[in-house]
Motif scaffolding. Structure first.
Motif, PDB file in Angstrom:
ATOM      1  N   THR A  23       0.833  -1.190   0.000  1.00 50.67           N
ATOM      2  CA  THR A  23       0.000   0.000   0.000  1.00 50.67           C
ATOM      3  C   THR A  23       0.875   1.250   0.000  1.00 50.67           C
ATOM      4  OG1 THR A  23      -0.132   0.260   2.410  1.00 50.67           O
ATOM      5  CG2 THR A  23      -1.776  -1.182   1.365  1.00 50.67           C
ATOM      6  N   ALA A  24       0.311   2.325  -0.494  1.00 48.39           N
ATOM      7  CA  ALA A  24       0.912   3.655  -0.373  1.00 48.39           C
ATOM      8  C   ALA A  24      -0.207   4.671  -0.471  1.00 48.39           C
ATOM      9  CB  ALA A  24       1.955   3.897  -1.456  1.00 48.39           C
ATOM     10  N   TYR A  25       0.001   5.820   0.144  1.00 47.71           N
ATOM     11  CA  TYR A  25      -1.047   6.838   0.168  1.00 47.71           C
ATOM     12  C   TYR A  25      -0.567   8.203  -0.308  1.00 47.71           C
ATOM     13  CZ  TYR A  25      -2.391   3.255   3.567  1.00 47.71           C
ATOM     14  OH  TYR A  25      -2.627   2.060   4.191  1.00 47.71           O
ATOM     15  N   ASN A  47      -7.585   5.287   5.861  1.00 50.44           N
ATOM     16  CA  ASN A  47      -8.496   5.923   6.810  1.00 50.44           C
ATOM     17  C   ASN A  47      -8.064   5.667   8.249  1.00 50.44           C
ATOM     18  OD1 ASN A  47     -10.842   7.591   6.649  1.00 50.44           O
ATOM     19  ND2 ASN A  47     -12.033   5.975   7.630  1.00 50.44           N
ATOM     20  N   MET A  48      -7.358   4.541   8.472  1.00 50.51           N
ATOM     21  CA  MET A  48      -6.868   4.212   9.808  1.00 50.51           C
ATOM     22  C   MET A  48      -5.444   4.711  10.014  1.00 50.51           C
ATOM     23  SD  MET A  48      -8.427   0.337   9.885  1.00 50.51           S
ATOM     24  CE  MET A  48      -8.036  -0.050  11.582  1.00 50.51           C
ATOM     25  N   SER A  49      -4.527   4.297   9.139  1.00 59.71           N
ATOM     26  CA  SER A  49      -3.119   4.622   9.370  1.00 59.71           C
ATOM     27  C   SER A  49      -2.775   6.058   9.000  1.00 59.71           C
ATOM     28  CB  SER A  49      -2.227   3.651   8.591  1.00 59.71           C
ATOM     29  OG  SER A  49      -2.531   3.676   7.222  1.00 59.71           O
ATOM     30  N   PHE A  50      -3.505   6.655   8.074  1.00 55.00           N
ATOM     31  CA  PHE A  50      -3.217   8.022   7.642  1.00 55.00           C
ATOM     32  C   PHE A  50      -4.132   9.032   8.328  1.00 55.00           C
ATOM     33  CE2 PHE A  50      -3.117  11.696   4.874  1.00 55.00           C
ATOM     34  CZ  PHE A  50      -1.796  11.764   4.447  1.00 55.00           C
ATOM     35  N   PHE A 215       1.883  -0.706   4.252  1.00 56.35           N
ATOM     36  CA  PHE A 215       3.264  -0.283   4.442  1.00 56.35           C
ATOM     37  C   PHE A 215       3.552   0.187   5.866  1.00 56.35           C
ATOM     38  CE2 PHE A 215       1.853   4.118   3.956  1.00 56.35           C
ATOM     39  CZ  PHE A 215       2.804   4.856   4.644  1.00 56.35           C
ATOM     40  N   SER A 216       2.604   0.843   6.496  1.00 57.26           N
ATOM     41  CA  SER A 216       2.835   1.338   7.856  1.00 57.26           C
ATOM     42  C   SER A 216       2.924   0.207   8.865  1.00 57.26           C
ATOM     43  CB  SER A 216       1.740   2.328   8.257  1.00 57.26           C
ATOM     44  OG  SER A 216       0.455   1.791   8.014  1.00 57.26           O
ATOM     45  N   ASP A 217       2.328  -0.937   8.548  1.00 60.83           N
ATOM     46  CA  ASP A 217       2.476  -2.126   9.388  1.00 60.83           C
ATOM     47  C   ASP A 217       3.855  -2.747   9.205  1.00 60.83           C
ATOM     48  OD1 ASP A 217      -0.111  -1.932  10.384  1.00 60.83           O
ATOM     49  OD2 ASP A 217      -0.961  -3.329   8.924  1.00 60.83           O
ATOM     50  N   LEU A 234      11.058  -3.209   9.703  1.00 64.35           N
ATOM     51  CA  LEU A 234      11.736  -2.021  10.217  1.00 64.35           C
ATOM     52  C   LEU A 234      11.011  -1.565  11.466  1.00 64.35           C
ATOM     53  CD1 LEU A 234      13.955   0.174   9.280  1.00 64.35           C
ATOM     54  CD2 LEU A 234      11.987   1.488   8.475  1.00 64.35           C
ATOM     55  N   ASP A 235      11.759  -1.093  12.458  1.00 61.75           N
ATOM     56  CA  ASP A 235      11.129  -0.502  13.641  1.00 61.75           C
ATOM     57  C   ASP A 235      11.011   1.000  13.394  1.00 61.75           C
ATOM     58  OD1 ASP A 235      10.091   0.063  16.096  1.00 61.75           O
ATOM     59  OD2 ASP A 235      11.652  -0.967  17.243  1.00 61.75           O
ATOM     60  N   GLY A 236      10.159   1.330  12.424  1.00 58.41           N
ATOM     61  CA  GLY A 236      10.071   2.694  11.926  1.00 58.41           C
ATOM     62  C   GLY A 236       9.673   3.719  12.958  1.00 58.41           C
TER      63      GLY A 236
END
Length: 263
Positions: A23-25, A47-50, A215-217, A234-236
């Motif tokens: 995914t990408a936003y 809608n959740m991560s962004f 991607f954020s996960d 990654l531990d972003g």
């Protein structure tokens, strides 16, 4: 320069190699992902991560169009999939009108809709009118309220038969590929074998035709929870927090900007 995938090359990949979807936003991350991903999904998960909402249901078509345009601007050589948000394809007329809006107002390569046998007539209506469709079967995030939560599918023989029927119906309706989410691995493998188009898994084991992650996960940026099927590459969140704390500390101590950062 990377060669952009097409519907034809995506279909051919089923017998060749697993497909990579992420995914990408926005343009920034889409450009970073472009060289590694075969397909970029502008998911209503934004809608959740962004946007910080509790679920995907309040995502609007206008949101999806805005973010799809941003992703397409950042990843011009990626095959971009736009999620059709909740409530935009409740019937054939609404689905076609809204999908046409996506195609007219963005360079998206296809739309994605959730549902199997029950949505096959809508998929057929879209594909018959020039709209490329990626299906989505199994666990359907847009249906989580009606199902009483996010429930893994494929636990019974009846569920397995239903999933195979869903996949075949979507394929017959003209979908060139489909996502299968939250399904027991052995059942997902059987579903993938039952159709000739690629079946891309998320929480569905390794024996399908590709994988997709938010991607954020997978970059460890989303801290609220981590689904069982997610591997953090990654531990972003920690890296970002440490970097910003370092910046703040240097500002307070007047250590930034130094001479080399000054005109």
């Amino acid at each position: 320069m990377k060669k952009k995938m097409t519907i034809t090359s995506i279909k051919k990949a089923k017998a060749d190699k697993p497909l990579v979807m992420i995914t990408a936003y926005d343009a920034l991350f889409a450009k970073l992902f472009e060289n590694s991903a075969d397909m970029i999904l502008v998911g209503d998960s934004l809608n959740m991560s962004f946007a910080g909402k509790n679920d995907t249901l309040s995502a609007s078509l206008e949101q999806m169009i805005y973010h799809t345009n941003a992703v397409c601007a950042g990843a011009k050589n990626s095959f971009v999939v736009c999620d059709m948000p909740f409530g935009t394809y409740v019937n054939k007329d609404d689905a076609l009108r809204n999908a046409i809006k996506v195609f007219q107002e963005t360079p998206a390569d296809c739309v994605k809709i959730e549902g199997g046998l029950d949505k096959a007539d809508i998929v057929k209506h879209l594909t018959s009118n020039g709209i490329a469709v990626c299906g989505h079967i199994g666990l359907l995030p847009q249906a989580f309220r009606s199902e009483g939560g996010y429930k893994v599918k494929g636990k019974t023989e009846d569920e397995k038969r239903s999933l195979i029927a869903d996949a075949k119906a979507i394929e017959e309706a003209g979908a060139f590929c489909m996502v299968i989410e939250g399904v027991k691995a052995d059942v997902a493998a059987e579903v993938a074998k039952s159709v000739e188009v690629p079946v891309i898994g998320i929480g569905a084991g390794v024996d399908v035709d590709g994988q997709v992650l938010v991607f954020s996960d997978m970059l460890g940026l989303f801290e609220e929870f981590t689904p069982k099927f997610v591997k953090k590459y990654l531990d972003g969140a920690l890296l970002v927090k440490d970097a910003v704390a370092n910046y703040a500390d240097e500002v307070v101590k007047r250590e930034f900007p130094k001479e080399e950062h000054t005109y």
